[in-house]
Design a protein around this motif. Structure first.
Motif, PDB file in Angstrom:
ATOM      1  N   LYS A 179       0.887  -1.162   0.000  1.00  0.00           N
ATOM      2  CA  LYS A 179       0.000   0.000   0.000  1.00  0.00           C
ATOM      3  C   LYS A 179       0.926   1.213   0.000  1.00  0.00           C
ATOM      4  O   LYS A 179       1.621   1.470   0.978  1.00  0.00           O
ATOM      5  CB  LYS A 179      -0.888  -0.008   1.244  1.00  0.00           C
ATOM      6  CG  LYS A 179      -1.779   1.218   1.319  1.00  0.00           C
ATOM      7  CD  LYS A 179      -2.781   1.163   2.448  1.00  0.00           C
ATOM      8  CE  LYS A 179      -3.514   2.489   2.542  1.00  0.00           C
ATOM      9  NZ  LYS A 179      -4.479   2.518   3.644  1.00  0.00           N
ATOM     10  N   ASN A 180       0.938   1.912  -1.102  1.00  0.00           N
ATOM     11  CA  ASN A 180       1.927   2.980  -1.292  1.00  0.00           C
ATOM     12  C   ASN A 180       1.276   4.364  -1.292  1.00  0.00           C
ATOM     13  O   ASN A 180       0.158   4.513  -1.790  1.00  0.00           O
ATOM     14  CB  ASN A 180       2.646   2.790  -2.629  1.00  0.00           C
ATOM     15  CG  ASN A 180       3.397   1.470  -2.698  1.00  0.00           C
ATOM     16  OD1 ASN A 180       3.959   1.025  -1.699  1.00  0.00           O
ATOM     17  ND2 ASN A 180       3.388   0.845  -3.855  1.00  0.00           N
ATOM     18  N   PRO A 181       2.003   5.359  -0.779  1.00  0.00           N
ATOM     19  CA  PRO A 181       1.442   6.720  -0.731  1.00  0.00           C
ATOM     20  C   PRO A 181       1.648   7.481  -2.040  1.00  0.00           C
ATOM     21  O   PRO A 181       2.140   8.612  -2.050  1.00  0.00           O
ATOM     22  CB  PRO A 181       2.234   7.352   0.419  1.00  0.00           C
ATOM     23  CG  PRO A 181       3.575   6.688   0.353  1.00  0.00           C
ATOM     24  CD  PRO A 181       3.334   5.280  -0.138  1.00  0.00           C
ATOM     25  N   ASP A 182       1.260   6.865  -3.148  1.00  0.00           N
ATOM     26  CA  ASP A 182       1.546   7.447  -4.478  1.00  0.00           C
ATOM     27  C   ASP A 182       0.989   8.852  -4.660  1.00  0.00           C
ATOM     28  O   ASP A 182       1.613   9.687  -5.321  1.00  0.00           O
ATOM     29  CB  ASP A 182       0.961   6.565  -5.593  1.00  0.00           C
ATOM     30  CG  ASP A 182       1.631   5.210  -5.688  1.00  0.00           C
ATOM     31  OD1 ASP A 182       1.956   4.654  -4.620  1.00  0.00           O
ATOM     32  OD2 ASP A 182       1.818   4.720  -6.811  1.00  0.00           O
ATOM     33  N   THR A 183      -0.206   9.097  -4.109  1.00  0.00           N
ATOM     34  CA  THR A 183      -0.787  10.432  -4.332  1.00  0.00           C
ATOM     35  C   THR A 183       0.132  11.506  -3.762  1.00  0.00           C
ATOM     36  O   THR A 183       0.338  12.548  -4.383  1.00  0.00           O
ATOM     37  CB  THR A 183      -2.173  10.578  -3.683  1.00  0.00           C
ATOM     38  OG1 THR A 183      -2.079  10.244  -2.291  1.00  0.00           O
ATOM     39  CG2 THR A 183      -3.210   9.710  -4.380  1.00  0.00           C
ATOM     40  N   MET A 184       0.690  11.203  -2.583  1.00  0.00           N
ATOM     41  CA  MET A 184       1.548  12.222  -1.963  1.00  0.00           C
ATOM     42  C   MET A 184       2.877  12.368  -2.697  1.00  0.00           C
ATOM     43  O   MET A 184       3.456  13.450  -2.753  1.00  0.00           O
ATOM     44  CB  MET A 184       1.772  11.891  -0.480  1.00  0.00           C
ATOM     45  CG  MET A 184       0.512  11.986   0.363  1.00  0.00           C
ATOM     46  SD  MET A 184      -0.241  13.647   0.306  1.00  0.00           S
ATOM     47  CE  MET A 184      -1.511  13.418  -0.921  1.00  0.00           C
ATOM     48  N   GLU A 185       3.344  11.272  -3.275  1.00  0.00           N
ATOM     49  CA  GLU A 185       4.578  11.371  -4.073  1.00  0.00           C
ATOM     50  C   GLU A 185       4.342  12.239  -5.309  1.00  0.00           C
ATOM     51  O   GLU A 185       5.196  13.031  -5.710  1.00  0.00           O
ATOM     52  CB  GLU A 185       5.061   9.967  -4.452  1.00  0.00           C
ATOM     53  CG  GLU A 185       5.552   9.195  -3.225  1.00  0.00           C
ATOM     54  CD  GLU A 185       5.735   7.698  -3.472  1.00  0.00           C
ATOM     55  OE1 GLU A 185       6.527   7.095  -2.752  1.00  0.00           O
ATOM     56  OE2 GLU A 185       5.087   7.144  -4.381  1.00  0.00           O
ATOM     57  N   LEU A 186       3.160  12.082  -5.910  1.00  0.00           N
ATOM     58  CA  LEU A 186       2.853  12.898  -7.092  1.00  0.00           C
ATOM     59  C   LEU A 186       2.657  14.364  -6.717  1.00  0.00           C
ATOM     60  O   LEU A 186       3.102  15.267  -7.445  1.00  0.00           O
ATOM     61  CB  LEU A 186       1.599  12.350  -7.793  1.00  0.00           C
ATOM     62  CG  LEU A 186       1.834  11.013  -8.518  1.00  0.00           C
ATOM     63  CD1 LEU A 186       0.516  10.339  -8.857  1.00  0.00           C
ATOM     64  CD2 LEU A 186       2.661  11.239  -9.783  1.00  0.00           C
TER      65      LEU A 186
END
Ligand code: ARG
Length: 455
Positions: free
Chosen positions: A276-283
């Motif tokens: 489960k990765n925090p992709d939205t925050m990375e973007l």
């Protein structure tokens, strides 16, 4: 329509596509129609063109609008293409629309008209983020968490104090955007190519019809300047940098198990089923990089441009338009992520004391009892060096006896030391203005709420 509009002396060469901004101008299609309408109404009201012609042009503009931007052709930009379409419909009298103006004042007006709306959307997203930070903070004034400097455990704080630190920054971002808005919202229309016009134009009327606050004073400045783009884009970029900090914290906190983003704001891996990765925050974090690039591109294009209009300017506004979209979207995503995240109180409380994060509080306690702060710092530093993690009261006393030659308890009680070592008590003790103690945070919350409702 290319047959009707005959002024394109230089229209057929191999560089035609390179010179054309028609496709990119879709962004200002509606703005150009609004600017055309205001200009035509002004021309008629000043008796510069006949009102029957004005009516025919206005009706033609409605047709052009209904057909949409994609139906346009025959012009190197949206301004020429709309004019060509109007002439197709009205006949040669349609060409009266371009009396007493130039594409130079026209395009500058269109950009301002459209950017105004876009900046308001970005502001809406920033306000929603502030609301989400405030609401979440209000629910967590007592939720103790670790605070970091250099990404090392530093002092305990609360989730509310942490979130408000970003709310305050986003509030300043909003103030900067509102300042930029004031300077966007001025009308260059009626400046013509740069040197004004002999027609008896009413610039105030056109500005009023388009909702601008005022007309710009100097026609050379008005048609040539893009400083409002630089100002807006730097405000947006500063905002993107704020968002990137918030995003980075949320990435790091999720990594430490100190926050859990909702599934809606997470992504998984195509191979690792457990991820489960925090992709939205990375973007969101990455948007700041794009914004810096766009700002750099814009400023580099503007640097050294002589007065007045230069075609370089055709490539200037896209930087602001791309960024305003990206940054608004990033703020909206951050607002949603913050509103839906879970802050696990037990894990946060357990981590809050990690790395002897209450050390400063113990030193403060000794200094309040009369020891010079530097001496108190030395005692606590020695205790930190001698113990793994947080030293107990006995260890602190042993160190004090070695360093000071007297017991800790000649200065403070054991109970006071115990309290200073407790993360929750530590937070409660730091009630200076703006500090993390719940009462101090309540005060910031109320300022922030007032400012948000004013904005
Ligand atoms: N499309 C141009 C722009 O966006 C405006 C046209 C002005 N062109 C000119 N040759 N003076 O800047």
């Amino acid at each position: 329509s290319e047959g009707v509009i005959r002024r394109n002396r230089f229209s057929g060469g191999p560089a035609r596509g390179f010179m054309s901004s028609l496709a990119a101008d879709e962004r200002i299609f509606e703005a150009d129609l609004a600017v055309d309408r205001a200009h035509v109404v002004m021309l008629a009201s000043q008796d510069i063109i006949e009102s029957e012609v004005a009516s025919e042009i206005l009706a033609a503009l409605d047709e052009v609008e209904a057909a949409g931007h994609d139906a346009l052709s025959g012009g190197e930009d949206v301004h020429e293409a709309i004019e060509a379409a109007v002439i197709d419909i009205v006949g040669p009298d349609g060409g009266k629309m371009h009396t007493a103006r130039s594409r130079n004042d026209e395009v500058a007006t269109c950009i301002r008209y459209r950017l105004r709306e876009d900046v308001l959307s970005a502001l809406d997203a920033a306000l929603a983020l502030r609301e989400s930070l405030l609401e979440t903070a209000a629910a967590h004034t007592e939720t103790v968490m670790p605070g970091y400097t250099h990404l090392q455990p530093a002092q305990p704080t609360t989730v509310a104090h942490f979130l408000l630190s970003y709310e305050r920054a986003v509030a300043r971002d909003c103030a900067r955007l509102m300042c930029a808005y004031e300077r966007i919202n001025q009308s260059p229309l009626g400046s013509a190519a740069f040197a004004g016009t002999p027609f008896d134009v009413n610039r105030e009327l056109a500005a009023d019809l388009l909702g601008f606050d005022r007309v710009m004073e100097n026609s050379m400045d008005a048609s040539a300047t893009r400083d409002f783009l630089a100002e807006t884009l730097s405000a947006l970029t500063t905002h993107a940098v704020t968002l990137s900090g918030l995003a980075a914290d949320l990435v790091i906190f999720s990594n430490k198990g100190l926050v859990e983003l909702s599934d809606d704001y997470s992504s998984t891996s195509s191979i690792m089923p457990q991820k489960k990765n925090p992709d939205t925050m990375e973007l969101v974090r990455a948007v700041a990089g794009d914004a810096v690039g766009e700002l750099t591109g814009l400023l580099t294009t503007l640097k050294g441009l002589p007065r007045a209009y230069n075609r370089d300017l055709q490539r200037a506004h896209k930087h602001a338009f791309r960024t305003v979209d990206d940054v608004g979207e990033a703020a909206a995503v951050a607002a949603g992520a913050v509103a839906s995240a879970t802050w696990p109180e037990d894990e946060l409380a357990a981590a809050a004391g990690d790395g002897f994060s209450t050390a400063t509080g113990v030193a403060d306690l000794l200094a309040m009892a009369g020891l010079p702060f530097r001496t108190a710092h030395e005692v606590v530093a020695e205790a930190a060096a001698r113990s793994e993690g947080t030293p107990d009261v006995a260890t602190l006393d042993a160190v004090a006896t070695d360093v000071l030659g007297e017991s800790l308890f000649t200065h403070v009680t054991a109970e006071a030391v115990e309290a200073a070592l407790d993360p929750t008590e530590s937070v409660a003790s730091r009630d200076s203005v703006g500090g993390p103690a719940p009462a101090a945070v309540e005060a910031t919350l109320s300022t922030a709420r007032d400012e948000l409702s004013d904005d």
